[in-house]
Design a protein around this motif. Structure first.
Motif, mmCIF file in Angstrom:
data_model
loop_
_atom_site.group_PDB
_atom_site.id
_atom_site.type_symbol
_atom_site.label_atom_id
_atom_site.label_comp_id
_atom_site.label_asym_id
_atom_site.label_seq_id
_atom_site.Cartn_x
_atom_site.Cartn_y
_atom_site.Cartn_z
ATOM 1 N N TYR A 245 -9.359 -5.818 3.134
ATOM 2 C CA TYR A 245 -8.725 -5.059 4.224
ATOM 3 C C TYR A 245 -8.706 -3.569 3.905
ATOM 4 O O TYR A 245 -9.147 -2.731 4.716
ATOM 5 N N TYR A 246 -8.236 -3.219 2.721
ATOM 6 C CA TYR A 246 -8.168 -1.804 2.351
ATOM 7 C C TYR A 246 -9.561 -1.204 2.174
ATOM 8 O O TYR A 246 -9.793 -0.033 2.507
ATOM 9 N N ALA A 247 -10.492 -1.999 1.666
ATOM 10 C CA ALA A 247 -11.866 -1.506 1.515
ATOM 11 C C ALA A 247 -12.492 -1.208 2.874
ATOM 12 O O ALA A 247 -13.189 -0.199 3.048
ATOM 13 N N MET A 248 -12.222 -2.077 3.860
ATOM 14 C CA MET A 248 -12.771 -1.862 5.208
ATOM 15 C C MET A 248 -12.133 -0.638 5.862
ATOM 16 O O MET A 248 -12.814 0.135 6.551
ATOM 17 N N LEU A 249 -10.825 -0.450 5.668
ATOM 18 C CA LEU A 249 -10.172 0.747 6.207
ATOM 19 C C LEU A 249 -10.762 2.007 5.579
ATOM 20 O O LEU A 249 -11.046 2.989 6.281
ATOM 21 N N GLU A 250 -10.967 1.970 4.253
ATOM 22 C CA GLU A 250 -11.508 3.145 3.567
ATOM 23 C C GLU A 250 -12.933 3.431 4.006
ATOM 24 O O GLU A 250 -13.313 4.587 4.226
ATOM 25 N N GLN A 251 -13.708 2.376 4.178
ATOM 26 C CA GLN A 251 -15.090 2.541 4.635
ATOM 27 C C GLN A 251 -15.133 3.139 6.050
ATOM 28 O O GLN A 251 -16.033 3.921 6.376
ATOM 29 N N SER A 252 -14.129 2.792 6.845
ATOM 30 C CA SER A 252 -14.140 3.164 8.263
ATOM 31 C C SER A 252 -13.471 4.499 8.554
ATOM 32 O O SER A 252 -13.462 4.938 9.707
ATOM 33 N N ASN A 253 -12.893 5.155 7.534
ATOM 34 C CA ASN A 253 -12.252 6.443 7.806
ATOM 35 C C ASN A 253 -13.177 7.622 7.537
ATOM 36 O O ASN A 253 -12.757 8.775 7.574
ATOM 37 N N LYS A 254 -14.445 7.314 7.296
ATOM 38 C CA LYS A 254 -15.414 8.368 7.012
ATOM 39 C C LYS A 254 -16.441 8.542 8.129
ATOM 40 O O LYS A 254 -17.275 9.440 8.085
ATOM 41 N N ASP A 255 -16.386 7.666 9.124
ATOM 42 C CA ASP A 255 -17.383 7.667 10.195
ATOM 43 C C ASP A 255 -16.749 7.092 11.446
ATOM 44 O O ASP A 255 -15.885 6.217 11.364
ATOM 45 N N ASN A 256 -17.168 7.547 12.586
ATOM 46 C CA ASN A 256 -16.611 7.040 13.840
ATOM 47 C C ASN A 256 -17.481 5.978 14.495
ATOM 48 O O ASN A 256 -17.211 5.576 15.631
ATOM 49 N N GLU A 257 -18.497 5.494 13.775
ATOM 50 C CA GLU A 257 -19.239 4.299 14.187
ATOM 51 C C GLU A 257 -18.555 3.144 13.480
ATOM 52 O O GLU A 257 -18.590 3.031 12.257
ATOM 53 N N ILE A 258 -17.909 2.253 14.229
ATOM 54 C CA ILE A 258 -16.967 1.307 13.619
ATOM 55 C C ILE A 258 -17.314 -0.163 13.892
ATOM 56 O O ILE A 258 -16.425 -1.018 13.881
ATOM 57 N N THR A 259 -18.572 -0.468 14.105
ATOM 58 C CA THR A 259 -18.954 -1.856 14.384
ATOM 59 C C THR A 259 -18.528 -2.793 13.256
ATOM 60 O O THR A 259 -17.982 -3.870 13.507
ATOM 61 N N GLU A 260 -18.766 -2.391 12.014
ATOM 62 C CA GLU A 260 -18.436 -3.264 10.883
ATOM 63 C C GLU A 260 -16.937 -3.494 10.790
ATOM 64 O O GLU A 260 -16.493 -4.598 10.478
ATOM 65 N N TRP A 261 -16.145 -2.461 11.057
ATOM 66 C CA TRP A 261 -14.692 -2.639 11.068
ATOM 67 C C TRP A 261 -14.280 -3.644 12.136
ATOM 68 O O TRP A 261 -13.475 -4.542 11.881
ATOM 69 N N LEU A 262 -14.829 -3.509 13.330
ATOM 70 C CA LEU A 262 -14.439 -4.396 14.427
ATOM 71 C C LEU A 262 -14.895 -5.830 14.177
ATOM 72 O O LEU A 262 -14.197 -6.776 14.564
ATOM 73 N N LYS A 263 -16.009 -6.005 13.507
ATOM 74 C CA LYS A 263 -16.453 -7.363 13.154
ATOM 75 C C LYS A 263 -15.490 -7.969 12.137
ATOM 76 O O LYS A 263 -15.083 -9.129 12.261
ATOM 77 N N TYR A 264 -15.128 -7.178 11.130
ATOM 78 C CA TYR A 264 -14.160 -7.662 10.131
ATOM 79 C C TYR A 264 -12.836 -8.013 10.805
ATOM 80 O O TYR A 264 -12.261 -9.086 10.564
ATOM 81 N N PHE A 265 -12.342 -7.118 11.640
ATOM 82 C CA PHE A 265 -11.050 -7.321 12.286
ATOM 83 C C PHE A 265 -11.081 -8.555 13.188
ATOM 84 O O PHE A 265 -10.136 -9.347 13.207
ATOM 85 N N SER A 266 -12.163 -8.737 13.910
ATOM 86 C CA SER A 266 -12.288 -9.893 14.814
ATOM 87 C C SER A 266 -12.261 -11.200 14.031
ATOM 88 O O SER A 266 -11.590 -12.164 14.427
#
Length: 367
Positions: A247-268
């Motif tokens: 969870y924290y790794a995905m948040l950290e990965q996603s705070n550097k770019d506004n393309e967030i497909t991977e975050w939304l896949k993880y969250f889903s």
């Protein structure tokens, strides 16, 4: 490091909606199954399930942030806030605060989100705190709001949020988007997509001195509940807590770019897992009701069975021993032996092992 909010496309998040379509369909299908199963339990069982799910979320969303609270106190406070029968124990401020916030989320999920809602939640969460300057309002401190780890002098900055001076504007833009993308908004979004963006966007702003993660997860649940038209009642935080590092790794990965497909896949995927766990709990409640309808038990047997059911779907750790049965019921060894043999003969318990290694397990029928 250039953070997401410092980039030209902030906060216009981009993502591949086709990669999320299957998750959105599964979410709706499983929501229908959960709602159908929920209708098959009686009012008392519904209250039990409601309290269990809300208290689990309250407990686990706090544990994610490293705060370990007392489950019994949380459950007592939740029951009190829901108007259910409970004991008169004194509830510590932290337990009372998170319980109040979770019950407010449950009751008022359909109300429009506002600054006042968020301020009220923050006051509840920080009940009893004396170390914060800004309680029930957005942060105002001049120092950078950073997420860091490591010893003093060797800190690692995982994220730096927008400055406090921009909080009012950032949060107004967020609230406008939340309203616009809701089920009745001008630009409605699918359930998981909206909930995932809401969580990431909110924690990226990090508008409060503390409590941002817990409020961010509550906002995701609010978004799902709005879409469904009833409280989602799923154990999202418990699912996240099971693998908090990811969870924290995905948040950290996603705070550097506004393309967030991977975050939304993880969250889903996380939400779908949470739905599965909720379904397991409902099935367990139904199985519990059928167990006591099927088997005629004496008071000692009933007391032991209820104690075993209290452990939840995963069961009594290591199985029930004769010694456990004696402790639970206060009976003699001879009576315990007769009771346990009778439970096995009736088909209520299964038995494994021999002599001192003998263990007993509930035999529950699942749908």
């Amino acid at each position: 490091m250039t953070w997401n909010w410092e980039q030209d496309d902030w906060p216009n998040f981009s993502y591949d909606s086709s990669a999320l379509k299957g998750f959105e369909e599964q979410f709706l299908h499983r929501s229908g199954l959960l709602f159908g199963a929920y209708k098959h339990i009686n009012d008392e069982e519904k209250d039990t399930l409601k309290v269990d799910l809300i208290s689990t979320e309250a407990l686990k969303t706090s544990e994610i942030e490293g705060e370990f609270l007392n489950r019994d106190s949380i459950q007592s406070s939740i029951r009190r806030n829901l108007g259910l029968e409970t004991d008169n124990r004194k509830i510590p401020p932290a337990e009372q605060g998170i319980a109040e916030m979770m019950v407010d989320l449950y009751r008022n999920f359909a109300k429009p989100l506002s600054h006042q809602t968020l301020f009220a939640w923050h006051k509840m969460l920080t009940s009893g705190r004396r170390d914060l300057k800004d309680i029930g309002r957005y942060r105002t401190h001049a120092d950078p709001m950073q997420v860091i780890s490591g010893p003093i002098g060797k800190e690692k900055v995982h994220y730096e949020a927008p400055p406090s001076t921009s909080m009012k504007a950032e949060m107004q833009r967020f609230l406008d988007w939340f309203k616009k993308t809701g089920p009745k908004g001008d630009e409605p979004l699918p359930a998981l997509t909206r909930a995932g963006i809401a969580h990431l966007w909110f924690v990226s702003i990090h508008p409060f001195e503390d409590g941002n993660g817990r409020i961010g997860r509550a906002l995701a649940e609010k978004a799902l509940s709005e879409y469904l038209g009833h409280p989602a009642l799923i154990v999202t935080s418990q699912t996240i807590q099971t693998n908090k590092k990811v969870y924290y790794a995905m948040l950290e990965q996603s705070n550097k770019d506004n393309e967030i497909t991977e975050w939304l896949k993880y969250f889903s995927k996380t939400i779908l897992e949470a739905q599965d766990e909720t379904q397991t709990q409902i099935d367990f409640l139904i199985a519990k009701a059928r167990f006591f309808e099927t088997f005629q038990l004496n008071e000692r047997q009933k007391k032991a069975a209820l104690r075993m059911f209290k452990e939840g779907p995963k069961g009594f750790k290591g199985g029930l021993s004769a010694e456990n049965y004696i402790t639970i019921t206060g009976t003699s060894r001879a009576t315990a032996t007769r009771d346990l043999q009778d439970l096995v003969l009736k088909g209520a318990f299964t038995k494994t092992g021999e002599f001192k290694s003998t263990r007993y397990y509930l035999k529950v029928k699942k749908e």
